[in-house]
Design an enzyme around this catalytic site. Structure first.
Site: not given
Length: 587
Positions: A162, A200, A397
């Site tokens: 990520d 994120h 996600s």
């Protein structure tokens, strides 16, 4: 339908779950449906409300050229918004057809329109009026019942490919995070390694395995404590996405190869891989390199959890690599803040799949609260986050992260399970949602406690195996990295090295694609991938102040010296990137 934690029934009907309130001060970063997404969380960044014919964009500028960039926006009929000093940029509104012209203005590095990051200041679409906590989400899928039996994911490593993670409370317990290589453009630009300037990865890491320092190992959270789905598991972070969330398929494939090759190195025990990344590539999975990479991980004993995508009806097909039938493809569910599953739905933006492939199951993916990365792009997007530890996010996600944590729990409880058995257990024990689209929900809503009590199946998937010999460029779909007006395309990786799918596929399967820090013939990371660099806390030497990205110049984002020649990238190092998407580049 029977009680969530009792004998399972597929017949429609309500089940009860413990849903409590969470302080409404937790800020929300809105999730939206997008045709193409770098990271499948589909976050949004607040910007001034769009005027007629204007779209939200993020403008990156050469350091010291802010005034010129602002004047260019205004000259083209747009409005400049809030500064984003972390990336030497600002939010703006711009006529759609003016984006290409702005990109060509001297001093402007990149213009990222409403395709990879949606600019909005509205509340989360479909979020409940009474927000619920991460512990309530854990209870909804049966995880808290496993905690009572001291099943917390201990001993299981979850690889998170990520945007990196940062050392905030919840991810700083001894041994909680191990850093693999940083393969992002940030690192190529000389930025400190591993840190999550996008926000994120930190959010997902918290959902998967966060645990406050005050919580003793093996214990559940108390009032006000934060714990993810598998608080005893460990995160192995491999950073591929940059400060703006950008990454290329070649970086993701290299990261997957690294995870597979080092799954048992230096005391690691990587049994789960979370991949909240997706492209709109439509190449047959049987030849697609990205699909092949996740299949190799699966065949080597790693449960690969992928996000279905957030394109909704705009593009029903699952994102690549979720389209591969071997891996777990996860859609999002909206619990609507109630105690019953009877009103649970699948948000319109969660990709429902098509005739060839649908999500395997769904998991909570709307307004999920988790750890924020102070000063990151997503943090700057939610000014109300200041002073709060948490931020809410929605998307497949987040749903994939919930499932990754659940898989860690299941493997803690039953370490002998194969990836095929894990998939069979989770899908056979999922709860049908009577109010949701049957196709979009797959087998139904995740119930990890039911999976832990079900008999172990003798399950072996027999889909045709991928070969990996297809096109690297086709795996990208319409999502491309660009430098100025030059777009990375063709059978080449980010360093311009030619791609030989057949040779790579053989090396990947044999665990030889990485050699002393080199991948695909070029040096991607440091030579030392030794156990000593992974011992204890992995945060030593990082210039993280805990409050802001102080001291980070991000000077590499000026892209100085980067040029494009023919079909290859000149030079061996990158200093930035931006996304070019079909939704605007063809206008």
């Amino acid at each position: 339908m029977a009680d969530r934690h009792g004998t399972r029934s597929r017949a429609p009907g309500p089940r009860r779950r413990n849903v409590a309130g969470w302080p409404s001060a937790v800020p929300i970063v809105t999730a939206v449906a997008v045709a193409v997404a770098v990271l499948a969380g589909a976050w949004s960044i607040p910007a001034p409300a769009s005027g007629a014919g204007l779209v939200g964009v993020i403008v990156r500028e050469v350091p010291g050229h802010h005034a010129e960039a602002v004047r260019a926006v205004e000259r083209l009929g747009g409005d400049a918004g809030r500064r984003l000093s972390l990336i030497d940029g600002f939010a703006a509104r711009l006529p759609l057809r003016a984006t290409s012209a702005l990109q060509r203005v001297p001093g402007v590095v990149a213009v990222t329109p409403d395709g990879s990051l949606r600019l909005s200041s509205s509340d989360d679409d479909g979020s409940p009026s009474t927000a619920i906590s991460i512990t309530d989400f854990a209870a909804a899928i049966g995880a808290t019942e496993l905690w009572k039996d001291h099943v917390t994911g201990a001993g299981v490593d979850v690889a998170l490919i990520d945007s990196g993670v940062v050392p905030v409370n919840g991810l700083t317990a001894s041994g909680k995070v191990v850093n693999g290589p940083d393969l992002s453009f940030d690192r190529q630009a000389g930025a400190p390694p591993y840190l999550d300037a996008f926000g994120h990865g930190t959010h997902l890491a918290g959902i998967i395995a966060g645990r406050d320092d005050a919580i003793a190992a093996g214990d559940g959270p108390g009032a006000g404590d934060f714990a993810g789905i598998a608080p005893g598991a460990r995160i192995v972070s491999v950073k591929v996405a940059s400060a703006g969330g950008e990454t290329d398929v070649s970086q993701v494939i290299a990261a997957i190869d690294w995870v597979v090759q080092h799954r048992n190195s230096g005391g690691l025990n990587i049994r789960v891989l979370n991949l909240s990344f997706g492209t709109d590539g439509t190449q047959d999975y049987a030849v697609d390199p990205l699909a092949y990479a996740v299949e190799v991980a699966w065949r080597k004993g790693i449960v690969v959890v992928t996000a279905a995508g957030n394109a909704g009806e705009h593009r029903r097909a699952l994102a690549n690599p979720a389209l591969d039938p071997y891996v777990l493809a996860v859609g999002a569910a909206d619990l609507h803040g109630t105690r019953d599953v009877a009103d649970d739905t699948v948000p319109a933006w969660s990709s429902p799949g098509d005739a060839s492939r649908a999500p395997d199951l769904v998991a909570p993916g709307v307004a999920v609260p988790s750890l924020r990365s102070p000063g990151s792009i997503l943090d700057l997007a939610a000014p109300s986050a200041s002073g709060s530890r948490l931020i809410r996010g929605s998307g497949t996600s987040q749903a994939a992260a919930v499932v990754s944590g659940a898989v860690a729990l299941l493997l803690d409880d039953r370490p002998q399970l194969t990836p095929d058995q894990v998939k069979a257990l989770l899908t056979s024990s999922a709860a049908t949602l009577p109010a949701a689209d049957p196709d979009a929900q797959g087998a139904g809503l995740l119930d990890v406690r039911a999976a832990s009590r079900a008999p172990v199946p003798n399950s072996v998937q027999r889909w045709p195996r991928a070969s990996g010999t297809g096109s690297l460029d086709a795996a990208r779909g319409s999502v491309r990295v660009e430098a100025g007006t030059s777009v990375l395309h063709g059978e080449r990786d980010i360093f311009g090295a030619a791609w030989d799918g057949k040779e790579w596929a053989e090396q990947s399967l044999d665990g030889k694609s990485w050699d002393d820090g080199k991948w695909n013939g070029r040096t991607w990371t440091g030579k030392c991938l030794c156990a000593a660099s992974w011992s204890g806390l992995s945060w030593s030497g990082l210039s993280w102040s805990g409050l802001s990205w102080s001291g980070l110049s991000w000077s590499g984002l000026s892209w100085s010296g980067l040029s494009w020649s023919g079909l290859s990238w000149s030079g061996l190092s990158w200093s930035g990137s931006a996304w070019s998407t079909a939704s605007w580049s063809s206008e």
